[in-house]
Write a protein that holds these residues in place. Sequence first.
Motif, short mmCIF file in Angstrom:
data_model
loop_
_atom_site.label_atom_id
_atom_site.label_comp_id
_atom_site.label_asym_id
_atom_site.label_seq_id
_atom_site.Cartn_x
_atom_site.Cartn_y
_atom_site.Cartn_z
N LYS A 156 -0.21 -5.46 6.39
CA LYS A 156 1.03 -5.33 6.11
C LYS A 156 1.19 -5.83 8.13
CE LYS A 156 3.65 -1.08 4.85
NZ LYS A 156 4.35 0.39 4.61
N SER A 187 1.90 -9.90 8.05
CA SER A 187 3.52 -10.39 9.31
C SER A 187 2.96 -11.19 10.29
CB SER A 187 3.87 -8.81 10.05
OG SER A 187 3.91 -7.54 8.78
N GLY A 218 4.29 -2.51 1.15
CA GLY A 218 2.83 -2.26 1.38
C GLY A 218 2.20 -3.26 0.37
N LEU A 231 2.75 -6.42 0.35
CA LEU A 231 2.26 -7.16 1.15
C LEU A 231 0.81 -7.88 0.62
CD1 LEU A 231 4.30 -6.54 4.38
CD2 LEU A 231 4.30 -8.79 3.17
N GLU A 249 -3.28 -1.40 2.64
CA GLU A 249 -2.70 -1.20 2.83
C GLU A 249 -1.65 -1.55 4.39
OE1 GLU A 249 2.18 0.81 2.05
OE2 GLU A 249 0.04 1.59 0.82
N LYS A 250 -2.22 -0.74 5.53
CA LYS A 250 -1.61 -0.29 6.88
C LYS A 250 -2.49 -2.12 7.66
CE LYS A 250 -1.72 3.76 7.99
NZ LYS A 250 -2.52 4.98 9.36
#
Length: 487
Positions: free
Chosen positions: A172, A176, A11, A14, A168-169
């Motif tokens: 990610k 990606s 996390g 990224l 963070e969520k």
Amino acid sequence: MKRESFGSRLGFILVSAGCAIGIGNVWKFPYICGAYGGAAFILIYLCFLVILGIPVLVAEFAVGRGSHTSVAKCFDKLAPAGSCWKPLKFIGIIGCYMLMMFYTTVGGWMIYYCVKSLRGDFVGATPEAVTQSFSDMLGNAPTMMLWMVIICLIGFAVCFMGLQNGIEKISKVMMSALLIIMVILAVHSVMMEGAGEGISFYLIPDFQKIKEAGVGNVVFAALSQSFFTLSIGIGAMLIFGSYLDKSRSLTGEAVSITVLDTFVALTAGFIIIPACFSYGIQPDAGPSLIFITLPNIFAKMSGGALWGSLFFLFLTFAAVSTIIAVFENLIVFNMELFGWNRKKSVVVCAVLVVILSIPCVLGFNVLSGFQPFGDGSNIMDLEDFIVSNNLLPLGSLGYLLFCTRKNGWGWDNFIAEVNAGTGMKFPKCLKNYVAYGIPAIIIVIYLKGYYDKFAGLGTAALAGWMIVALVLLGFVFYCATAKKKVK
């Protein structure tokens, strides 16, 4: 108030890479690469990234983790009594706000062009129509305002949910998706008919091209790009260091983020340069490459609506990742300086950023008569100049001096913080290079940036602007050397 922390190392990498990976990786890197000799330029750029970019990024992370605060409070916490380092925090505070005053506008362009591509607006369009479309957007203040506000709302909505559950969520997923889309686009681009010449240009060094462009120009361009690509200097990266524990050393983390940032920049070149060669277009078209040249390519391409949509979706993710990261800085400034909770700070910052972004939007239409640097310039150019040519290099210089001077945080504290935990260690033998060598390079970048910007205005104007540069440089050195009486 308990400080938030990342839920995982991935996390942190990224989110931090998302801050570094911005429009410049896709917008600026391919066209300066095209202008300065392709692969030969890349080799020089990578060398400077290692010897300049990574050490400065490590310093910024170290100050963040050592203080467990944002740039608004880091000097207050780490600076010794009697020193004058604290005013340096205003470089970061002003820099983050100023960056968002124009970056949100460009981010809005990305979303708008993604929507236009999805609608198929560029399919079969003539070059004149594509060019006119960009001009029409710039001249339409309500449209520009709408998309600027939309990207602001997206960014602040993510930050409203907090570090782990929001930033963070979402980062990610977004990062990606960004990497997957880039690889798909790059594979498609290199498979085009006639792309081989572009691939050769991009991968096979031709040092004759460096000579043609001017060795000094190429070296300085690579030096500058390696410095600015990581978004270092205004504390935008520092705050993510403040969310880290001491389980991992900082050098390895900085290298991981730099590798990811570089991968995006290089892959962007694989998307753009072969496509340009395939359609007989030079890849040194400047900033118009994104909004005029590439839509023209998509207009001619089979399945152009799909590939154009994916390209601008990728660009949108790159812009939003940076915006979210800098918004987090602005939100935490208020939380630390005024004791506000996250929700209150998000609401105040959202209103403030939208208001502060309006001049940039109007600079292309209603206020287009204001041309701060002469014909063709606008408010965005002024704001970008303040950030890129001033606050980023001056802030980076401040961190390096702070981390190495005895009257600052000091080399011993810096090394102890950087090398705490498992992973790659920062070489202690580089003290003099970090303390004197890199600052000297930054000063050269800073002063040459001013010279290049204003050399064409005449001797008197150039002398006046160079005095401004020296005064600002003097401010940083004053903070690094001045002492005050301790009561």
